[in-house]
Design a protein around this motif. Structure first.
Motif, PDB file in Angstrom:
ATOM      1  N   UNK A 190       1.004  -1.198   0.033  1.00  0.00           N
ATOM      2  CA  UNK A 190       0.038   0.020  -0.187  1.00  0.00           C
ATOM      3  C   UNK A 190       0.817   1.187  -0.086  1.00  0.00           C
ATOM      4  N   UNK A 191       1.954   1.168   0.606  1.00  0.00           N
ATOM      5  CA  UNK A 191       2.781   2.365   0.719  1.00  0.00           C
ATOM      6  C   UNK A 191       3.542   2.465  -0.653  1.00  0.00           C
ATOM      7  N   UNK A 192       3.669   1.401  -1.285  1.00  0.00           N
ATOM      8  CA  UNK A 192       4.081   1.449  -2.531  1.00  0.00           C
ATOM      9  C   UNK A 192       3.288   2.051  -3.770  1.00  0.00           C
ATOM     10  N   UNK A 193       2.123   1.789  -3.569  1.00  0.00           N
ATOM     11  CA  UNK A 193       1.033   2.586  -4.294  1.00  0.00           C
ATOM     12  C   UNK A 193       0.904   3.807  -3.919  1.00  0.00           C
ATOM     13  N   UNK A 194       1.171   4.325  -2.966  1.00  0.00           N
ATOM     14  CA  UNK A 194       1.187   5.881  -2.699  1.00  0.00           C
ATOM     15  C   UNK A 194       2.319   6.481  -2.976  1.00  0.00           C
ATOM     16  N   UNK A 195       3.299   5.950  -2.903  1.00  0.00           N
ATOM     17  CA  UNK A 195       4.732   6.449  -3.376  1.00  0.00           C
ATOM     18  C   UNK A 195       5.167   6.368  -4.593  1.00  0.00           C
ATOM     19  N   UNK A 196       4.597   5.384  -5.344  1.00  0.00           N
ATOM     20  CA  UNK A 196       5.026   5.192  -6.982  1.00  0.00           C
ATOM     21  C   UNK A 196       3.641   5.246  -7.960  1.00  0.00           C
ATOM     22  N   UNK A 223      -3.159   8.851  -5.285  1.00  0.00           N
ATOM     23  CA  UNK A 223      -2.489   9.960  -4.381  1.00  0.00           C
ATOM     24  C   UNK A 223      -1.334  10.308  -5.003  1.00  0.00           C
ATOM     25  N   UNK A 224      -0.394   9.198  -5.385  1.00  0.00           N
ATOM     26  CA  UNK A 224       0.776   9.385  -5.973  1.00  0.00           C
ATOM     27  C   UNK A 224       0.469  10.257  -7.285  1.00  0.00           C
TER      28      UNK A 224
END
Length: 529
Positions: free
Chosen positions: A112-118, A518-519
């Motif tokens: 999920x943090x990957x989705x937000x950051x990339x 978001x990204x």
């Protein structure tokens, strides 16, 4: 991209936020000619934080402030509109993001943090790599540094090479590759790291060069004390600050256990701003994780969950203070990565009532209780009656014998008529059923298992205790339930997360969308490719 709100609408939206948390914090009106390109970006992520964590904390803080149980019909409480005790609830823009990943509708922090950051989906457990493990994704923070010259800060209340912070600088197939992630932390050349300690700093076999030494060789000032941290300024250069008072797994203390002499998450945000802000620079990007919200929810510890959610909100307030000084150049985004625990406001045994003030009786986190009390019980063979005295002092739960009043018995009988489960309405006197569960958990905890003997939990044991200490998790379950709070899981769930926005380009975060957006919306605002 949507157009900016009209000046009148923007002013009205912000003026409606003028007072937060009893007037402790104000949000200044945004300039009518605000541009859409933020120079200073704050992305604050409450790990495991979704609507249940936010609203239960808000209700709980209101219950304490108003001196009511927020729904105790026996006492004739009349509910009115609550104040918003968490400042970010008042941000002018609110949206929702779905969180599924390539593996599951109940994803983990890495994906999920990957989705937000990339802006990319991937498997649970994978950080900024595709599903084949052969393609790496560049993060928002890396792009802002390389393409725009932004300074970068990463802050977390848990380990700095844990999944969520790692997703802003590392690229690994397995989130458990802690040493390799830490190597990427050093190689990132980011400007400011602060919070929990690094996991496996000398490798899984403890035979590799200490990461802290590598950081120093790479030009980082590595700091382990608050006294030294207080002296850090922008002139210090690249810095890696490890909290002086590390607790479980080298993370910061739970807020419930933190004493006034220990730095809070807010202190690190303020120090990060001090180090990153330079009016003549291109700007900065700061990611802040409230990681122990997630850990508390895994353990079904509602009181610790709410305390850390409030601590996270306080950290957001520090960003708002900066926004107030730079309203035409700042964007603040507040969200979660996923929900943890299946937390709900409402419990079958209390019917439609909640008694959130009960949670104020819990004085320490489940983890500190395990470390300082349960370990001693096992070592000393402590009897159940002595354990009950500690539970009364630390969690407020009492037996009918200990309560010793006819009034309590009368209330219990009345409650049993209204609530067939027998849960006492808003009281902390344990029923026979609850006491029997507690004693069974005590006996399970005190059972000595030989070190060379593997044990497997039965289905019933897992549902009762998860992978946690039976006594501790049973105590918090009983207190949660008596407060009108319950959990459905010891793991993550598939609930969407809230997204709150304030500042430059805030309006693009309205609506219901995927977490990858978001990204993309942030990338559009900042002009990165």
């Amino acid at each position: 991209m949507k157009k900016r709100k009209s000046a009148a609408l923007a002013m009205a939206a912000v003026m409606s936020l003028s007072t937060l948390a009893g007037g402790a914090l104000t949000i200044q009106a945004a300039p009518a000619d605000m541009v859409n390109v933020p120079k200073y970006v704050f992305l604050l992520i409450g790990d495991g934080m979704s609507y249940p964590q936010i609203e239960s904390t808000n209700y709980y803080l209101n219950a304490l402030e108003n001196g009511t149980s927020m729904g105790n019909s026996d006492e004739g409480t009349i509910l009115t509109k609550t104040d918003d005790a968490l400042g970010f609830i008042n941000f002018p823009v609110a949206g929702s993001a779905q969180t599924y990943d390539s593996t599951s509708f109940c994803p983990d922090s890495a994906s999920t943090a990957t989705s937000v950051s990339t802006g990319h989906k991937t498997y649970s457990g994978t950080i900024n790599m595709d599903e084949t493990g052969s393609v790496s994704y560049e993060t928002i923070s890396e792009k802002l540094k390389e393409q725009k010259g932004y300074k970068i800060g990463i802050i977390s209340s848990v380990n700095l090479n844990h999944a969520t912070p790692a997703a802003f600088y590392a690229h690994q197939v397995k989130r458990s590759s802690y040493y390799e992630i830490a190597e990427e932390l050093v190689a990132s050349d980011f400007d400011f790291f602060a919070g929990g300690g690094l996991l496996k700093p000398t490798g899984a076999e403890e035979d590799q060069t200490d990461i802290y030494e590598l950081a120093q060789e790479a030009g980082y000032t590595v700091i382990f004390t608050q006294e030294e941290a207080a002296q850090v300024t922008a002139e210090t250069g690249k810095v890696l600050i490890i909290d002086e008072h590390l607790a479980d797994s080298s993370a910061m203390e739970y807020e419930l256990d933190r004493t006034d002499d220990m730095w809070a998450l807010t202190d690190y945000v303020e120090k990060g701003i001090e180090c990153l802000y330079d009016e003549s620079s291109n700007g900065f990007f700061m990611m802040v994780e409230g990681g122990k919200i997630d850990w508390a929810c895994h353990a079904n510890d509602a009181a610790s969950t709410m305390a850390d959610t409030k601590a996270f909100s306080d950290a957001v307030d520090a960003a708002v203070e900066f926004y107030n000084a730079h309203p035409d150049e700042t964007l603040i985004i507040v969200t979660g990565d996923h929900e943890t625990g299946g937390m709900t406001i409402g419990y079958a045994g209390t019917n439609y009532d909640t008694f959130l003030q009960n949670l104020d009786n819990q004085k320490i986190s489940f983890q500190k209780y395990d470390d300082e009390y349960v370990s001693a019980y096992k070592e000393n063979g402590t009897d159940f009656e002595t354990v009950l005295k500690d539970i009364e002092e630390l969690f407020g739960l009492v037996t009918e014998e200990s309560a010793g009043t006819a009034a309590e018995d009368s209330v219990a009988e009345d409650s049993a008529d209204e609530h067939p489960t027998g849960v006492t309405s808003g009281k902390l006197v344990m029923t026979e059923y609850e006491l029997s569960k507690l004693q069974a958990a005590y006996e399970k905890t005190m059972t000595v298992v030989p070190e060379d003997e593997e044990t497997e939990l039965t289905q019933q044991e897992y549902e009762l205790y998860g992978s946690y200490e039976p006594l501790s998790v049973t105590i918090t379950h009983i207190l949660n339930n008596k407060s009108g709070i319950s959990f459905t899981s010891y793991s993550h769930t598939g609930l969407p997360v809230a997204v709150f926005a304030l500042g430059c380009g805030e309006e693009v975060f309205e609506g219901y969308y995927d977490n990858t957006d978001i990204y993309f919306r942030l990338a559009d605002l900042t002009g990165i490719e």
